[in-house]
Each structure stands twice: as structure tokens, then as C-alpha cells.
Scaffold this motif. Structure first.
Motif, mmCIF file in Angstrom:
data_model
loop_
_atom_site.group_PDB
_atom_site.id
_atom_site.type_symbol
_atom_site.label_atom_id
_atom_site.label_comp_id
_atom_site.label_asym_id
_atom_site.label_seq_id
_atom_site.Cartn_x
_atom_site.Cartn_y
_atom_site.Cartn_z
ATOM 1 N N MET A 5 -12.592 25.512 62.699
ATOM 2 C CA MET A 5 -11.221 25.359 63.196
ATOM 3 C C MET A 5 -11.235 25.118 64.708
ATOM 4 S SD MET A 5 -7.940 25.465 62.534
ATOM 5 C CE MET A 5 -7.964 26.148 60.879
ATOM 6 N N PRO A 6 -10.626 24.024 65.187
ATOM 7 C CA PRO A 6 -10.608 23.772 66.634
ATOM 8 C C PRO A 6 -9.800 24.829 67.372
ATOM 9 C CG PRO A 6 -9.170 22.238 65.472
ATOM 10 C CD PRO A 6 -9.929 22.988 64.429
ATOM 11 N N LYS A 7 -10.163 25.087 68.619
ATOM 12 C CA LYS A 7 -9.441 26.074 69.424
ATOM 13 C C LYS A 7 -8.547 25.414 70.460
ATOM 14 C CE LYS A 7 -12.801 29.773 68.817
ATOM 15 N NZ LYS A 7 -13.660 30.791 69.466
ATOM 16 N N ASP A 8 -8.836 24.182 70.794
ATOM 17 C CA ASP A 8 -8.023 23.447 71.751
ATOM 18 C C ASP A 8 -6.700 23.047 71.088
ATOM 19 O OD1 ASP A 8 -7.646 21.685 74.219
ATOM 20 O OD2 ASP A 8 -7.534 20.231 72.574
ATOM 21 N N LEU A 9 -5.579 23.246 71.800
ATOM 22 C CA LEU A 9 -4.280 22.978 71.203
ATOM 23 C C LEU A 9 -4.133 21.516 70.793
ATOM 24 C CD1 LEU A 9 -1.496 24.003 70.356
ATOM 25 C CD2 LEU A 9 -0.692 23.500 72.670
ATOM 26 N N GLN A 10 -4.602 20.605 71.624
ATOM 27 C CA GLN A 10 -4.463 19.191 71.287
ATOM 28 C C GLN A 10 -5.215 18.859 69.998
ATOM 29 O OE1 GLN A 10 -2.281 17.302 73.067
ATOM 30 N NE2 GLN A 10 -2.549 15.861 71.378
ATOM 31 N N ALA A 11 -6.409 19.434 69.858
ATOM 32 C CA ALA A 11 -7.187 19.216 68.635
ATOM 33 C C ALA A 11 -6.495 19.843 67.430
ATOM 34 C CB ALA A 11 -8.592 19.783 68.799
ATOM 35 N N LEU A 12 -5.910 21.006 67.628
ATOM 36 C CA LEU A 12 -5.175 21.657 66.548
ATOM 37 C C LEU A 12 -3.971 20.821 66.124
ATOM 38 C CD1 LEU A 12 -5.260 25.356 67.790
ATOM 39 C CD2 LEU A 12 -6.051 24.590 65.548
ATOM 40 N N LEU A 59 -1.243 17.465 62.173
ATOM 41 C CA LEU A 59 -0.534 16.229 61.826
ATOM 42 C C LEU A 59 -1.218 15.481 60.692
ATOM 43 C CD1 LEU A 59 0.469 14.977 65.388
ATOM 44 C CD2 LEU A 59 2.016 15.748 63.581
ATOM 45 N N ALA A 60 -2.529 15.663 60.576
ATOM 46 C CA ALA A 60 -3.291 14.992 59.519
ATOM 47 C C ALA A 60 -3.429 15.847 58.261
ATOM 48 C CB ALA A 60 -4.679 14.617 60.044
ATOM 49 N N CYS A 61 -2.832 17.033 58.272
ATOM 50 C CA CYS A 61 -3.022 17.986 57.180
ATOM 51 C C CYS A 61 -2.438 17.465 55.871
ATOM 52 C CB CYS A 61 -2.373 19.322 57.532
ATOM 53 S SG CYS A 61 -2.556 20.573 56.236
ATOM 54 N N THR A 62 -3.212 17.593 54.804
ATOM 55 C CA THR A 62 -2.746 17.230 53.455
ATOM 56 C C THR A 62 -3.071 18.352 52.461
ATOM 57 O OG1 THR A 62 -4.815 16.038 53.024
ATOM 58 C CG2 THR A 62 -2.946 14.743 53.859
ATOM 59 N N LEU A 63 -3.106 19.589 52.953
ATOM 60 C CA LEU A 63 -3.426 20.714 52.074
ATOM 61 C C LEU A 63 -2.441 20.822 50.913
ATOM 62 C CD1 LEU A 63 -4.367 23.497 54.668
ATOM 63 C CD2 LEU A 63 -5.879 22.484 52.952
ATOM 64 N N CYS A 64 -1.185 20.486 51.182
ATOM 65 C CA CYS A 64 -0.145 20.620 50.159
ATOM 66 C C CYS A 64 0.279 19.229 49.672
ATOM 67 C CB CYS A 64 1.046 21.399 50.710
ATOM 68 S SG CYS A 64 0.611 23.044 51.333
ATOM 69 N N LYS A 65 -0.599 18.561 48.973
ATOM 70 C CA LYS A 65 -0.332 17.190 48.527
ATOM 71 C C LYS A 65 0.772 17.121 47.476
ATOM 72 C CE LYS A 65 -5.079 15.641 49.316
ATOM 73 N NZ LYS A 65 -6.306 15.112 48.699
ATOM 74 N N ASP A 66 1.061 18.254 46.821
ATOM 75 C CA ASP A 66 2.021 18.240 45.715
ATOM 76 C C ASP A 66 3.446 18.545 46.163
ATOM 77 O OD1 ASP A 66 1.420 20.831 46.418
ATOM 78 O OD2 ASP A 66 1.405 21.602 44.367
ATOM 79 N N PRO A 105 4.054 17.113 58.419
ATOM 80 C CA PRO A 105 4.079 18.250 59.346
ATOM 81 C C PRO A 105 4.994 17.981 60.549
ATOM 82 C CG PRO A 105 1.830 17.721 58.694
ATOM 83 C CD PRO A 105 2.698 16.595 58.227
ATOM 84 N N ILE A 106 5.870 18.945 60.833
ATOM 85 C CA ILE A 106 6.832 18.801 61.925
ATOM 86 C C ILE A 106 6.797 20.057 62.781
ATOM 87 C CG2 ILE A 106 9.273 18.540 62.518
ATOM 88 C CD1 ILE A 106 9.586 16.973 59.863
ATOM 89 N N PHE A 107 6.543 19.876 64.055
ATOM 90 C CA PHE A 107 6.507 20.975 65.017
ATOM 91 C C PHE A 107 6.647 20.371 66.400
ATOM 92 C CE2 PHE A 107 2.227 19.594 63.908
ATOM 93 C CZ PHE A 107 1.681 19.294 65.142
ATOM 94 N N GLY A 127 5.971 27.235 57.855
ATOM 95 C CA GLY A 127 5.466 26.111 57.073
ATOM 96 C C GLY A 127 5.768 24.835 57.824
ATOM 97 N N LEU A 128 4.808 23.948 57.929
ATOM 98 C CA LEU A 128 4.985 22.757 58.758
ATOM 99 C C LEU A 128 5.711 21.626 58.037
ATOM 100 C CD1 LEU A 128 1.457 22.610 60.449
ATOM 101 C CD2 LEU A 128 3.547 23.713 61.289
ATOM 102 N N CYS A 129 5.802 21.707 56.711
ATOM 103 C CA CYS A 129 6.396 20.626 55.923
ATOM 104 C C CYS A 129 7.552 21.157 55.075
ATOM 105 C CB CYS A 129 5.350 20.003 54.992
ATOM 106 S SG CYS A 129 3.892 19.349 55.829
ATOM 107 N N PHE A 130 8.450 20.260 54.688
ATOM 108 C CA PHE A 130 9.542 20.613 53.782
ATOM 109 C C PHE A 130 8.950 21.058 52.451
ATOM 110 C CE2 PHE A 130 12.562 18.892 50.483
ATOM 111 C CZ PHE A 130 13.469 19.939 50.585
ATOM 112 N N PRO A 131 9.245 22.312 52.022
ATOM 113 C CA PRO A 131 8.600 22.834 50.814
ATOM 114 C C PRO A 131 9.290 22.468 49.506
ATOM 115 C CG PRO A 131 9.908 24.540 51.857
ATOM 116 C CD PRO A 131 10.032 23.321 52.731
#
Length: 198
Positions: A1-8, A13-20, A27-29, A86-90
Motif C-alpha cells: 500500500m503506498p504511503k504518499d497521498l498522491q500515490a494513494l 481512482l483506479a480501484c475496481t475492488l467492487c466491480k459488481d 471513486p469520488i473524493f 465508501g468511495l463509490c455509489f453503493p
């Protein structure tokens, strides 16, 4: 897991853990390493998912009035951060939006909060954010959580959701807007009136 905020941020933004998710990952923040005020809520709603910007609706108008912050400051001042549980609309359930998937908070939350080193004020909206940020208040009613945090101890305030659906709650609990909001506005003003780096 990156520790730098920009990397995080890039990884989130690229997260697809919840594809369903019903509308897919989006992701929105709003986060910057200069963030000094952090707004933590539940998850983006359907309108936010469509617009790609948090609180760009009547709820946001009320929230900004509570903070006494105008829209340009809210969205462009790097000292104002927004980081939902949660970063995405559930998706939508029978009683409103679904809960934020737990995997989102367990994957990202601790690392991001550690990377936000300048936060001085945290505004907590909703049961899931309360349980994470103020576990001693977890399980209490929103009214009780708002009341117990009403002095901003630990530089945290619990707020009811600013949705128009809470008009009845606000009418029944007028003390929130007469007693608590001025304290929140004073804290916000103190932070935003202080130049960065001071």
C-alpha cells in the motif's frame, strides 16, 4: 500500500475492488495534502455519481451554509477535504442508499488518514463514519452522537446529514443550528483565516 497521498489518490481512482456495483466503480473524493478540514460521510449518492463531484446538490448547499463557506472555497481550497467511508455509489436499497462496502474502508482509510498530516477539524456525517472515527459513539442515535460531540472535543463534530429529508429532525432539534453550528463556523473560520504553514 503506498504511503504518499498522491500515490494513494491514483490507486483509489483506479480501484475496481467492487466491480459488481449497480453503476460500476466511480471513486469520488476531494483530497490534498494541505487539507485541514476533513468532511467524512457515508458514500456518494446517485447524483454525486452522475456529476462526479461531492455535495453538488441541495444537501451540499445546506452543508456549506452550516460551514459558512462559499461554493468556490468548498471545491477549490485545498484545505477542504472530503473523504467518504465508501468511495463509490453503493446502490439503492429499500430504505435508501445501501451501506458503503466494508472493503473500501479497510483497504484505503487508515493509509489516507495517516497521509493527511495537517487535518485540524473533522466533520463526521452518518453512522458508518461515526463508528469509524468516534467508536465510543458508535451504536448511539444520530441525535445523541451530535449532542455528545457538540463542543468539538478532539476537533471533531458529528453532524446530521444535511439532506432536505432531515428537515423534520432539524426542526425538532433546533439547538443544533442555534448552539452547535456557530461553534463549527468559528472553527472553520479560524482554520481558513490562518495562512497555510502557520
Amino acid at each position: 500500500m503506498p504511503k504518499d497521498l498522491q500515490a494513494l489518490k491514483s490507486a483509489m481512482l483506479a480501484c475496481t475492488l467492487c466491480k459488481d456495483l449497480p453503476l460500476g466503480p466511480n471513486p469520488i473524493f476531494q483530497l490534498d495534502r494541505q487539507a485541514r478540514i476533513l468532511i467524512v460521510g457515508q458514500a456518494p449518492g446517485r447524483i454525486t455519481h452522475a456529476k462526479g463531484r461531492p455535495f453538488d446538490d441541495p444537501s451540499g448547499d445546506r452543508l456549506r451554509s452550516w460551514l459558512a463557506v462559499d461554493k468556490p472555497t468548498f471545491y477549490t481550497d485545498p484545505r477542504v477535504g472530503i473523504f467518504p467511508m465508501g468511495l463509490c455509489f453503493p446502490g439503492t436499497g429499500s430504505g435508501g442508499d445501501m451501506p458503503p462496502p466494508k472493503i473500501c474502508a479497510t483497504t484505503w482509510r487508515s493509509s489516507v488518514l495517516q497521509a493527511l498530516e495537517q487535518v485540524e477539524l473533522t466533520l463526521v456525517l452518518g453512522a458508518y463514519a461515526i463508528a469509524w472515527h468516534l467508536p465510543d459513539l458508535g451504536g448511539k442515535s444520530v441525535t445523541e452522537a451530535v449532542r455528545q460531540s457538540s463542543r468539538g472535543d478532539g476537533n471533531m463534530f458529528v453532524l446530521p446529514h444535511p439532506s432536505p429529508r432531515n428537515n423534520r429532525w432539524l426542526k425538532q432539534n433546533a439547538w443544533f443550528e442555534t448552539e452547535v453550528i456557530p461553534r463549527i463556523q468559528q472553527s472553520v473560520r479560524r482554520i481558513l483565516d490562518t495562512p497555510s504553514g502557520v
